[in-house]
Design a protein around this motif. Structure first.
Motif, PDB file in Angstrom:
ATOM      1  N   ALA A 102       0.848  -1.195   0.000  1.00 44.48           N
ATOM      2  CA  ALA A 102       0.000   0.000   0.000  1.00 44.48           C
ATOM      3  C   ALA A 102       0.883   1.245   0.000  1.00 44.48           C
ATOM      4  O   ALA A 102       0.488   2.296   0.486  1.00 44.48           O
ATOM      5  CB  ALA A 102      -0.938   0.001   1.204  1.00 44.48           C
ATOM      6  N   SER A 103       2.102   1.111  -0.539  1.00 42.13           N
ATOM      7  CA  SER A 103       3.061   2.204  -0.544  1.00 42.13           C
ATOM      8  C   SER A 103       3.161   2.832  -1.931  1.00 42.13           C
ATOM      9  O   SER A 103       2.487   3.812  -2.227  1.00 42.13           O
ATOM     10  CB  SER A 103       4.429   1.702  -0.073  1.00 42.13           C
ATOM     11  N   ARG A 104       3.987   2.268  -2.813  1.00 46.58           N
ATOM     12  CA  ARG A 104       4.115   2.705  -4.193  1.00 46.58           C
ATOM     13  C   ARG A 104       4.381   1.479  -5.068  1.00 46.58           C
ATOM     14  O   ARG A 104       5.131   0.575  -4.690  1.00 46.58           O
ATOM     15  CB  ARG A 104       5.264   3.716  -4.358  1.00 46.58           C
ATOM     16  N   GLY A 105       3.778   1.486  -6.258  1.00 46.34           N
ATOM     17  CA  GLY A 105       3.869   0.315  -7.107  1.00 46.34           C
ATOM     18  C   GLY A 105       5.270  -0.013  -7.562  1.00 46.34           C
ATOM     19  O   GLY A 105       5.635  -1.178  -7.699  1.00 46.34           O
ATOM     20  N   GLY A 106       6.094   0.980  -7.818  1.00 41.78           N
ATOM     21  CA  GLY A 106       7.426   0.748  -8.356  1.00 41.78           C
ATOM     22  C   GLY A 106       8.397   0.105  -7.396  1.00 41.78           C
ATOM     23  O   GLY A 106       9.518  -0.239  -7.801  1.00 41.78           O
ATOM     24  N   ILE A 107       8.007  -0.069  -6.140  1.00 40.48           N
ATOM     25  CA  ILE A 107       8.894  -0.709  -5.173  1.00 40.48           C
ATOM     26  C   ILE A 107       8.935  -2.219  -5.388  1.00 40.48           C
ATOM     27  O   ILE A 107       9.932  -2.878  -5.113  1.00 40.48           O
ATOM     28  CB  ILE A 107       8.459  -0.367  -3.732  1.00 40.48           C
ATOM     29  N   VAL A 108       7.842  -2.771  -5.900  1.00 39.87           N
ATOM     30  CA  VAL A 108       7.742  -4.213  -6.153  1.00 39.87           C
ATOM     31  C   VAL A 108       7.762  -4.444  -7.664  1.00 39.87           C
ATOM     32  O   VAL A 108       7.057  -3.771  -8.420  1.00 39.87           O
ATOM     33  CB  VAL A 108       6.450  -4.790  -5.545  1.00 39.87           C
ATOM     34  N   VAL A 148      -1.609  -0.324  -4.761  1.00 42.46           N
ATOM     35  CA  VAL A 148      -0.830   0.520  -5.678  1.00 42.46           C
ATOM     36  C   VAL A 148      -0.270  -0.361  -6.784  1.00 42.46           C
ATOM     37  O   VAL A 148      -0.131  -1.582  -6.619  1.00 42.46           O
ATOM     38  CB  VAL A 148       0.306   1.251  -4.943  1.00 42.46           C
ATOM     39  N   TRP A 149       0.109   0.308  -7.901  1.00 39.91           N
ATOM     40  CA  TRP A 149       0.449  -0.437  -9.101  1.00 39.91           C
ATOM     41  C   TRP A 149       1.642   0.207  -9.785  1.00 39.91           C
ATOM     42  O   TRP A 149       1.804   1.421  -9.754  1.00 39.91           O
ATOM     43  CB  TRP A 149      -0.755  -0.462 -10.050  1.00 39.91           C
ATOM     44  N   GLU A 150       2.425  -0.611 -10.457  1.00 44.44           N
ATOM     45  CA  GLU A 150       3.637  -0.122 -11.097  1.00 44.44           C
ATOM     46  C   GLU A 150       3.326   0.855 -12.227  1.00 44.44           C
ATOM     47  O   GLU A 150       4.038   1.841 -12.422  1.00 44.44           O
ATOM     48  CB  GLU A 150       4.454  -1.308 -11.628  1.00 44.44           C
ATOM     49  N   HIS A 151       2.249   0.600 -12.985  1.00 40.47           N
ATOM     50  CA  HIS A 151       1.897   1.445 -14.127  1.00 40.47           C
ATOM     51  C   HIS A 151       0.483   2.007 -13.954  1.00 40.47           C
ATOM     52  O   HIS A 151      -0.320   1.990 -14.872  1.00 40.47           O
ATOM     53  CB  HIS A 151       2.011   0.650 -15.423  1.00 40.47           C
ATOM     54  N   GLU A 152       0.209   2.484 -12.798  1.00 41.26           N
ATOM     55  CA  GLU A 152      -1.117   2.970 -12.421  1.00 41.26           C
ATOM     56  C   GLU A 152      -1.628   4.032 -13.407  1.00 41.26           C
ATOM     57  O   GLU A 152      -0.870   4.920 -13.803  1.00 41.26           O
ATOM     58  CB  GLU A 152      -0.977   3.583 -11.020  1.00 41.26           C
ATOM     59  N   PRO A 153      -2.922   3.931 -13.824  1.00 45.55           N
ATOM     60  CA  PRO A 153      -3.953   3.002 -13.372  1.00 45.55           C
ATOM     61  C   PRO A 153      -4.024   1.696 -14.153  1.00 45.55           C
ATOM     62  O   PRO A 153      -4.953   0.911 -13.955  1.00 45.55           O
ATOM     63  CB  PRO A 153      -5.227   3.817 -13.578  1.00 45.55           C
ATOM     64  N   ARG A 154      -3.066   1.431 -15.041  1.00 45.39           N
ATOM     65  CA  ARG A 154      -3.076   0.172 -15.783  1.00 45.39           C
ATOM     66  C   ARG A 154      -2.661  -0.973 -14.862  1.00 45.39           C
ATOM     67  O   ARG A 154      -1.711  -0.845 -14.090  1.00 45.39           O
ATOM     68  CB  ARG A 154      -2.140   0.255 -16.987  1.00 45.39           C
TER      69      ARG A 154
END
Length: 332
Positions: free
Chosen positions: A245-251, A272-278
């Motif tokens: 629930a932090s930032r997508g790019g961390i994972v 959260v998602w790496e390529h939000e909202p995709r």
């Protein structure tokens, strides 16, 4: 600060609609211009905004990169971000132009910790699957072997990043009977570590091998991008649940999906998602993933408090003082 001259009624551009109470106060205090939409400001309009204001109030959906900052007029001296994360702002480019950047830390701690705890409970207990089953009309009633999940009491929770939110999650998790393990660049003071009954792991890899649930609470920056990568996901045991629930790019999202599909992880809870909202379509197809639309901080109280912080930062800057929430070098 780089410019201590007073700016009693600065021209402020707000990139998208904020809570009514925030906008009303800003309009009373400043020469405020608001993009009155719940959609992100187009790139061209964003460049036009920075060319015609003293203060820009962006959100996480606005990419304030070097190109945008290069388009700024000399009068732009403050970027007062609505939100705690600033990975969408090129801090080095801002500093080079003498632009101060502020954020709104602290006000969203409890809300994000609540959402994290909700995901920690919902993924092992299969709450999303159960809810969908009831709505589908296919539920045939209770049975001893139906919808079996896993209890979380007695499990080991690993926390990556033990700042305000990580500590708030640890406090909640203790009440659910989880043992607390954490990896942080700096170890907590002994008294706080004892209060949380938390075990520090100086080596992240060692912690990943020892836990049952992993939750991520570190800012997204050059050091943390892809911190939980394919190799580190491979260190975790197959029964582990991953929460972000932090930032997508961390994972590494692709590596996460591969591990979930292969049964190398038991499930995930993602806000959260790496390529939000995709979102990767493969994630949508996985029943053992609970997904929420970046709503960890989405409370009325949190949004209003963030707005008050933005206003406080602008007022302090306009009065010729250093804003209380200026983002310093460590974020870059």
């Amino acid at each position: 600060m780089s410019d201590t001259r007073r700016c009693p009624r600065p021209r402020v551009v707000v990139t998208r609609m904020l809570p009514d109470a925030t906008i009303e106060r800003m309009e009373a205090l400043f020469d405020t211009h608001v993009h009155r939409s719940d959609a992100r400001l187009p790139a061209g309009a964003l460049r036009a905004a920075v060319a015609a204001c003293d203060v820009l109030v962006p959100t996480v959906t606005d990419t304030i990169d070097a190109e945008v900052i290069a388009a700024a007029a000399p009068r732009l001296k403050l970027i007062a971000n609505f939100g705690a994360g600033v990975n969408h702002i090129d801090l080095k480019a801002a500093r080079a132009r003498g632009i101060i950047v502020t954020n709104t830390p602290g006000v969203l701690t409890e809300d994000t910790a609540d959402m994290t705890m909700a995901l920690i409970v919902s993924v092992p207990r299969r709450l999303a699957e159960g809810e969908k089953l009831v709505r589908s009309g296919a539920w045939c009633g209770w049975s001893p072997g139906a919808m079996l999940g896993h209890r979380i009491g007695g499990k080991a929770l690993g926390i990556v990043g033990m700042g305000r939110i990580g500590q708030a999650v640890a406090s909640r998790a203790r009440a659910f009977g989880l043992s607390i393990h954490y990896h942080n660049r700096n170890r907590l003071p002994a008294v706080l570590e004892a209060q949380l009954a938390a075990t520090w792991h100086p080596d992240l890899d060692d912690m990943l091998r020892a836990i049952d649930i992993l939750t991520v609470h570190t800012p997204l920056n050059a050091d943390s991008r892809m911190l939980i990568d394919r190799r580190r996901i491979g260190l975790m045991r197959p029964h582990v649940f991953l929460i972000n629930a932090s930032r997508g790019g961390i994972v590494d999202e692709e590596a996460l999906v591969d591990a979930l599909e292969a049964g190398q992880l038991a499930g995930a809870g993602l806000d959260v998602w790496e390529h939000e909202p995709r979102i990767d379509p493969r994630l949508l197809a996985l029943p053992n993933v609970v997904m929420t639309p970046h709503m960890g901080s989405a409370t009325v109280e949190g949004r209003v408090a963030s707005g008050e912080k933005v206003i406080q930062n602008i007022r302090m800057w306009a009065d010729g003082h250093r804003p209380p929430d200026q983002v310093l070098e460590g974020w870059a």
